[in-house]
Scaffold this motif. Structure first.
Motif, mmCIF file in Angstrom:
data_model
loop_
_atom_site.group_PDB
_atom_site.id
_atom_site.type_symbol
_atom_site.label_atom_id
_atom_site.label_comp_id
_atom_site.label_asym_id
_atom_site.label_seq_id
_atom_site.Cartn_x
_atom_site.Cartn_y
_atom_site.Cartn_z
ATOM 1 N N ALA A 225 0.825 -1.200 0.000
ATOM 2 C CA ALA A 225 0.000 0.000 0.000
ATOM 3 C C ALA A 225 0.861 1.253 0.000
ATOM 4 O O ALA A 225 0.555 2.244 -0.685
ATOM 5 C CB ALA A 225 -0.923 -0.005 1.217
ATOM 6 N N VAL B 100 -5.650 1.137 -4.616
ATOM 7 C CA VAL B 100 -5.330 0.012 -3.735
ATOM 8 C C VAL B 100 -5.013 0.507 -2.333
ATOM 9 O O VAL B 100 -5.478 -0.064 -1.330
ATOM 10 C CB VAL B 100 -4.132 -0.784 -4.304
ATOM 11 C CG1 VAL B 100 -3.685 -1.844 -3.298
ATOM 12 C CG2 VAL B 100 -4.505 -1.435 -5.617
ATOM 13 N N ASP B 101 -4.233 1.582 -2.248
ATOM 14 C CA ASP B 101 -3.881 2.147 -0.946
ATOM 15 C C ASP B 101 -5.121 2.655 -0.226
ATOM 16 O O ASP B 101 -5.288 2.442 0.990
ATOM 17 C CB ASP B 101 -2.874 3.282 -1.145
ATOM 18 C CG ASP B 101 -2.440 3.907 0.176
ATOM 19 O OD1 ASP B 101 -2.349 3.175 1.173
ATOM 20 O OD2 ASP B 101 -2.199 5.129 0.202
#
Length: 316
Positions: free
Chosen positions: A120, A128-129
């Motif tokens: 992340a 995604v993070d």
């Protein structure tokens, strides 16, 4: 190093002494009377007072503490007021269940949180993070007992895939049966731990990725995965060591709420029962065991700091 360890151990003695005084005082200040668990409707006041005297509860608080402290130095943690058994025996019986559950949860939490956090961080502010950050905030926010009840309702009641409580099925003695009983409580603990660990590890990874040595490795042609594994991971170990040191008491005390929800026969459920029964010898035993493990965990973390980062040795 040996002198440092000896000094830290000597410094921990007055701390443990202070913790024992505060804990004993808080227990005595709590409302309720442990003698009530022995009282029956046909008892008169003389019988009640005899019970109080036999338990030593008629003495002043400082005398009760002094007697308890002398017994501790002799290796005797006293007798449980509710179970009528030695406290040390109760703790030894419950330790394997707690260490197994908490140890498995801690190990799985680290194996999951370290790669996820670094992944992340390497994709900071990307979808995604943000998604992993949202999951982390959810895990921090929701109560563990509610999450445990939801898992029981889904996987034990509705789907009937896993057992809902206990550590073993009656009449079944197999490793797989214990593992099945441990899946749900371990899932609750892992989800909570990973949610917390990810915040620490991600933050430290982001700060490491901004250091000059990382840019130099990129200039040499190293890929991001290589930089994360070979260089950043070593510097991210410091917050992980801190987490491990702070998690040592949990290996002894257990997770009070989670163990109670799943009726796991560990130290947590023993502690909950002792609190409701005002069983102060058991409460003191668990408290002091946890305090000792906290001291050991902090000491081990300090030693590991010097192993991971040799510069820390010169600062002592």
């Amino acid at each position: 190093m040996q002198k440092y360890i000896v000094r830290r151990v000597l410094q921990a003695i007055p701390l443990l002494f202070f913790i024992s005084i505060v804990s004993f005082a808080l227990i005595k200040l709590a409302p309720g009377d442990p003698v009530n668990s022995f009282v029956t409707p046909d008892m008169n006041k003389e019988d009640v007072e005899r019970i109080r005297e036999s338990l030593g509860l008629n003495l002043p608080v400082y005398m009760q503490y002094w007697i308890w402290l002398k017994n501790v130095f002799m290796g005797n943690l006293g007798f449980s007021l509710s179970n009528h058994r030695p406290v040390l025996t109760l703790i030894v019986e419950r330790l394997p269940a707690t260490i197994g559950l908490m140890g498995a949860a801690l190990l799985l939490s680290l194996l999951i949180s370290v790669p996820l956090s670094m992944y992340a961080a390497s994709r900071k502010n990307r979808p995604v993070d943000r998604a992993l950050g949202l999951v982390s905030y959810i895990g921090i926010s929701i109560p563990s007992f509610w999450f445990g009840i939801m898992l029981i309702y889904l996987f034990a009641v509705k789907l009937n895939w896993l057992p809902s409580m206990g550590m073993r099925t009656i009449g079944v003695d197999s490793v797989w049966d214990v593992l099945k009983h441990g899946i749900l409580p371990c899932t609750v603990l892992c989800f909570m731990n990973v949610s917390v660990y990810m915040r620490y590890i991600r933050s430290n990874t982001i700060s490491q990725l901004e250091e000059d040595y990382v840019q130099i490795q990129y200039a040499y042609g190293s890929t991001q995965g290589t930089v994360l594994r070979r260089h950043v991971l070593k510097n991210v170990l410091l917050p992980i060591i801190t987490i491990l040191g702070m998690s040592f008491p949990e290996l002894i005390a257990g997770a009070f709420i989670t163990e109670s929800v799943f009726s796991w026969p560990g130290m947590g459920s023993l502690g909950i029962t002792a609190v409701f029964a005002l069983d102060y010898p058991v409460i003191m035993g668990i408290t002091m065991f946890s305090s000792v493990m906290l001291v050991i965990g902090n000491l081990a973390a300090d030693v590991l700091y010097g192993v991971v980062d040799p510069r820390i040795k010169t600062m002592r």
